[in-house]
Enzyme design. Structure first.
Site, PDB file in Angstrom:
ATOM      1  N   GLU A 189      88.223  53.884  48.661  1.00 23.20           N
ATOM      2  CA  GLU A 189      89.337  54.622  48.066  1.00 23.20           C
ATOM      3  C   GLU A 189      90.529  54.792  49.002  1.00 23.20           C
ATOM      4  OE1 GLU A 189      88.829  58.017  45.710  1.00 23.20           O
ATOM      5  OE2 GLU A 189      87.045  57.297  44.656  1.00 23.20           O
TER       6      GLU A 189
ATOM      7  N   GLU B 222      63.691  41.719  28.889  1.00 22.38           N
ATOM      8  CA  GLU B 222      62.805  40.865  28.111  1.00 22.38           C
ATOM      9  C   GLU B 222      61.697  41.684  27.445  1.00 22.38           C
ATOM     10  OE1 GLU B 222      63.986  38.482  31.858  1.00 22.38           O
ATOM     11  OE2 GLU B 222      63.727  40.568  31.248  1.00 22.38           O
TER      12      GLU B 222
END
Length: 381
Positions: free
Chosen positions: A301, A57
């Protein structure tokens, strides 16, 4: 001057901007903001670029300057209303004199949770929510999971052959996927907070578990090593003093063999057994600790046993699968997901999103699972 076709296009631009912050802003969420006039002409835009830096913002307001007065802001997430590393965005929006704010999705964090929207409305600003809420929610899903469960968002990754093998019967696996797929894996690693493997994968593959080239984040390498068998001559241990290495093990193993690992720079994390008979370590306890440390994204993994445990306990949020045009065969070859598995093939859609990409001859498939926390977040029974 850029003019948008409709308000949906404006919010889509905000979402596209937000995506650029992934990997750089965590544990904050990726957020994008666009400011337009009544004719949807672009006045200013921005995104949260880096943790500790201006929020989206403020970035957009800085670009818009005085032209923001009387304009409309489209933002992907509810403006914050608390003082943290940066001032509250809600106060900056009010001070800029915006007349209307369109928010894709509210912020579930306890220190926000509607507070930003209430501040804007109390200041006389028109507030609307829900535009492209689903897409914005998917973008910020890792942040939402950390805020609502205290645990990181879990990505599971593997490379496999056409017949679904991640290693041969001799446990040989390098390389199933091609170079382009491996480049994609390194990009993925570069935006993770943690990368987890089991002790057998660490022993057989001797991985570094680093992103090459480096990405916006340096992930903590994590090894689930119940018996503390990780070789002190492994690449992980040799680099433990330079790149964070966390070994999750048992208090008994730490008492017996922990000092040498700690002297080389590794951190040891004691875990309880979830099932002492089967000697399965408590993965929920591990995730809770990683969440306490502010880790937002965790990449698992492998190998197949570890991925199977995560799957059996419904701890996987998103899959990243690389399928190579190779055949390995063999009853004893390793499959991606071990563990107990399901008794029946699902007759429902398990995934919220699915995408595929061709990487030379490999296929990269990734998708988000329809998990219990995600259903609870969206209020789905």
């Amino acid at each position: 001057m850029t003019q948008f076709s409709d308000e949906t296009a404006v919010m889509q631009r905000a979402i596209d901007l937000a995506r650029q912050g992934i990997g750089s802003v965590e544990p904050n969420p990726p957020v994008g903001a666009v400011i337009v006039d009544d004719d949807l002409n672009l006045i200013g835009e921005g995104w949260h670029r880096q943790f500790g830096g201006p929020h989206a913002e403020v970035d957009a307001l800085n670009q818009a300057g005085d032209a923001a007065r009387g304009a409309t802001m489209f933002v992907t997430l509810e403006p914050c209303c608390h003082e943290g590393k940066t001032p509250a965005c809600s106060k900056a929006v009010i001070a800029a004199g915006l007349k209307r704010v369109v928010v894709a999705v509210s912020d579930p964090a306890e220190h926000v949770n509607g507070g930003g929207l209430n501040e804007l409305q109390a200041a006389g600003i028109t507030v609307e929510t829900g535009l492209l809420a689903e897409e914005a929610s998917l973008l910020a899903a890792p942040f939402f999971k950390l805020m609502t469960t205290g645990k990181p968002y879990v990505h599971a990754k593997w490379a496999m052959s056409l017949d679904g093998k991640i290693a041969s019967r001799a446990r040989h696996s390098q390389w199933i996927s091609n170079e382009k797929s491996r480049e994609k894996v390194h990009e993925l690693r570069g935006r993770m907070d943690g990368i987890l493997v089991g002790s057998m994968t660490a022993k057989l593959d001797d991985p570094m578990l680093t992103a090459r080239p480096s990405g916006p984040r340096t992930a903590t390498r994590i090894v689930l090593d119940r018996d503390l068998i990780l070789s002190t001559s492994s690449q992980l241990m040799k680099t433990a003093a330079d790149v964070p290495l966390l070994i999750a093990t048992t208090p008994e193993a730490i008492a017996q063999r922990g000092k040498i690992y700690e002297s080389m720079g590794a951190e040891l994390l004691p875990l309880d057994y979830l099932d002492e008979r089967l000697r399965h370590l408590n993965l929920d306890q591990l995730l809770e600790e990683l969440g306490r440390r502010g880790m937002t994204n965790l990449l698992v993994e492998g190998g197949g046993s570890l991925l199977g445990d995560f799957f059996d306990h419904q701890l996987i949020d998103e899959l990243h699968v690389f399928v190579a045009p190779k055949l390995i065969g063999g009853h004893q070859a390793v499959t991606p997901i071990g563990g107990g598995g399901l008794e029946q093939v699902p007759n429902f859609d398990q995934f919220v999103t699915r995408e595929t990409e061709l990487l030379d001859d490999d296929i990269y498939w990734h998708g988000m699972l329809e998990t219990d926390w995600w259903r609870a977040f969206r209020g789905v029974e």
